[in-house]
Design a protein around this motif. Structure first.
Motif, PDB file in Angstrom:
ATOM      1  N   LYS A  26       9.674  13.514   5.704  1.00  7.77           N
ATOM      2  CA  LYS A  26       8.391  13.343   5.588  1.00  7.77           C
ATOM      3  C   LYS A  26       7.981  12.109   6.478  1.00  7.77           C
ATOM      4  N   TYR A  30       4.853  12.640   9.348  1.00  6.19           N
ATOM      5  CA  TYR A  30       3.647  11.948   9.025  1.00  6.19           C
ATOM      6  C   TYR A  30       3.096  11.348  10.446  1.00  6.19           C
ATOM      7  N   ASP A  75       9.601   8.743  -5.107  1.00  3.67           N
ATOM      8  CA  ASP A  75       8.821   9.987  -4.568  1.00  3.67           C
ATOM      9  C   ASP A  75       9.970  11.101  -4.620  1.00  3.67           C
ATOM     10  N   HIS A  99       5.695   9.374  -7.775  1.00  4.37           N
ATOM     11  CA  HIS A  99       4.373   9.158  -7.137  1.00  4.37           C
ATOM     12  C   HIS A  99       3.135  10.176  -7.507  1.00  4.37           C
ATOM     13  N   TYR A 109      -3.868  11.039  -0.558  1.00  3.03           N
ATOM     14  CA  TYR A 109      -3.188   9.918   0.101  1.00  3.03           C
ATOM     15  C   TYR A 109      -1.503   9.764  -0.050  1.00  3.03           C
ATOM     16  N   LEU A 110      -0.916  11.271  -0.455  1.00  6.83           N
ATOM     17  CA  LEU A 110       0.341  11.365  -0.597  1.00  6.83           C
ATOM     18  C   LEU A 110       0.749  12.308   0.580  1.00  6.83           C
ATOM     19  N   THR A 112       3.249   8.760   0.766  1.00  5.89           N
ATOM     20  CA  THR A 112       2.775   7.421   1.345  1.00  5.89           C
ATOM     21  C   THR A 112       4.211   6.638   1.272  1.00  5.89           C
ATOM     22  N   ASN A 114       3.942   3.213   1.935  1.00  2.70           N
ATOM     23  CA  ASN A 114       3.484   1.996   1.731  1.00  2.70           C
ATOM     24  C   ASN A 114       3.775   1.354   0.389  1.00  2.70           C
ATOM     25  N   SER A 117       0.487   0.270  -1.282  1.00  3.18           N
ATOM     26  CA  SER A 117      -0.554   1.263  -1.848  1.00  3.18           C
ATOM     27  C   SER A 117      -0.008   1.887  -3.242  1.00  3.18           C
ATOM     28  N   SER A 244      -5.204   4.052   0.779  1.00  7.07           N
ATOM     29  CA  SER A 244      -5.417   4.815   1.770  1.00  7.07           C
ATOM     30  C   SER A 244      -4.736   4.781   2.916  1.00  7.07           C
ATOM     31  N   ARG A 246      -1.112   4.731   4.684  1.00  2.94           N
ATOM     32  CA  ARG A 246      -0.056   5.236   4.407  1.00  2.94           C
ATOM     33  C   ARG A 246       1.215   4.453   4.764  1.00  2.94           C
TER      34      ARG A 246
END
Length: 338
Positions: A26, A30, A75, A99, A109-110, A112, A114, A117, A244, A246
């Motif tokens: 993931k 990203y 997650d 999440h 916003y997934l 993420t 962070n 966040s 917002s 990541r």
């Protein structure tokens, strides 16, 4: 004890297993999608786990049995120890929250990567108590503790102190002036290291503290659900901007800083630095230093929290020293269930 036991208190732990191939994929996908090399905020050490969360949860059950429910926010992952809870008295007290649950309505916003966040959304856990503790998985309790260590009447207990905002200091202001004079850009970029004091300062400014910041100590943080509801129902744009990112950004505010300054401004905070956190950095501290710190915590009963950073990077002797100490001081679920 001024905190009433009959008022429920929950605990929330954020956790990630960075060694999980799915999580790695993931993150790599990203980074590839934004054409970025791995920045400091995506350092593998930020997502590493060597089982610290088991000590974290066991310590809460052992030393703070008044906690109603322990929520683990992850997650699409589950800590291995949770299999041990099935059919035990603890099964209903430790719950996994994905999440996707706390980001409902903000799925864009997934995924993420962070922590700021993610922790900005913990108040959206369904059924969470008005009073709850937020802690990372590298924290644990090492002694019995009462609710009054975190909540007294309708107030939260904060550990820390006031300091001048960095950009209000004369040296910093002079440095910024000369950088502008030379045409240097001070804007945030992906490779900039996000300083904890910096994102605390952002939280302070958000709530009107432009000259000073209440610098928090490293310890579990007491939060109130109503605080988050009151502010972010009225200011949803502030929340959305913060989640917002990541990856961690110096443009964000740290949620624990937001909570602390909100409660101070509302007159709902007590500052008490009696209790201490034992901070262990086995990747950086020599074995003799680690032994001395452990001995100090044994002598001084005000050490009730421990924070162990980057245990996975410790030298073998340091790793064994700390794990043996954790086994003796806290234990694992096998011992708790005996």
């Amino acid at each position: 004890m001024s905190a009433k036991v009959n008022q429920p208190v929950d605990a929330v732990i954020t956790w990630v297993d960075g060694a999980d191939p799915k999580h790695k994929a993931k993150l790599d996908n990203y980074l590839s999608s934004i054409g970025s090399a791995r920045p400091h905020s995506a350092n593998p050490a930020r997502f590493s786990s060597v089982g610290e969360i088991e000590y974290c949860v066991v310590s809460l059950l052992r030393y703070a049995p008044w906690i109603r429910t322990i929520f683990i926010v992850a997650d699409q992952q589950q800590p291995e120890f949770m299999a041990k809870l099935v059919g035990t008295v603890y099964e209903s007290r430790v719950k996994l929250i994905d999440h996707s649950v706390i980001f409902a309505g903000y799925e864009q916003y997934l995924p993420t990567f962070n922590s700021m966040s993610i922790s900005s959304m913990l108040w959206r856990i369904p059924g969470i108590a008005e009073r709850f503790l937020f802690l990372n998985d590298d924290f644990a309790l090492i002694r019995p503790i009462e609710p009054s260590a975190f909540f007294r009447d309708d107030k939260v207990v904060l550990h820390g102190g006031w300091r001048t905002q960095t950009d209000r200091r004369l040296v910093k202001r002079a440095s910024s002036f000369f950088k502008r004079l030379l045409g240097k850009n001070e804007k945030d970029n992906q490779n900039e290291r996000v300083r904890f004091i910096g994102v605390q300062e952002n939280a302070a400014k958000l709530l009107g503290y432009s000259e000073q910041v209440f610098q928090l100590e490293h310890n579990p943080h007491p939060w109130k659900l109503s605080t988050w509801q009151e502010y972010f129902v009225v200011n949803p744009d502030v929340l959305e901007k913060n989640i917002s990112f990541r990856l961690r950004s110096a443009q964000q505010f740290v949620p624990e800083g937001f909570s602390a300054h909100y409660e101070i401004k509302a007159g709902n905070a007590v500052i008490d630095n009696t209790l201490k956190t034992l901070q262990l950095k086995p990747a950086d501290q020599a074995l003799v230093r680690l032994r001395a710190k452990l001995a100090q915590a044994e002598r001084d009963k005000n050490y009730v929290f421990v924070c162990i950073q980057s245990l996975e990077n410790a030298q073998p002797d340091s790793f064994v020293l700390i794990v043996d100490w954790l086994d003796e001081k806290i234990g694992r679920f096998d011992q708790l269930l005996q």
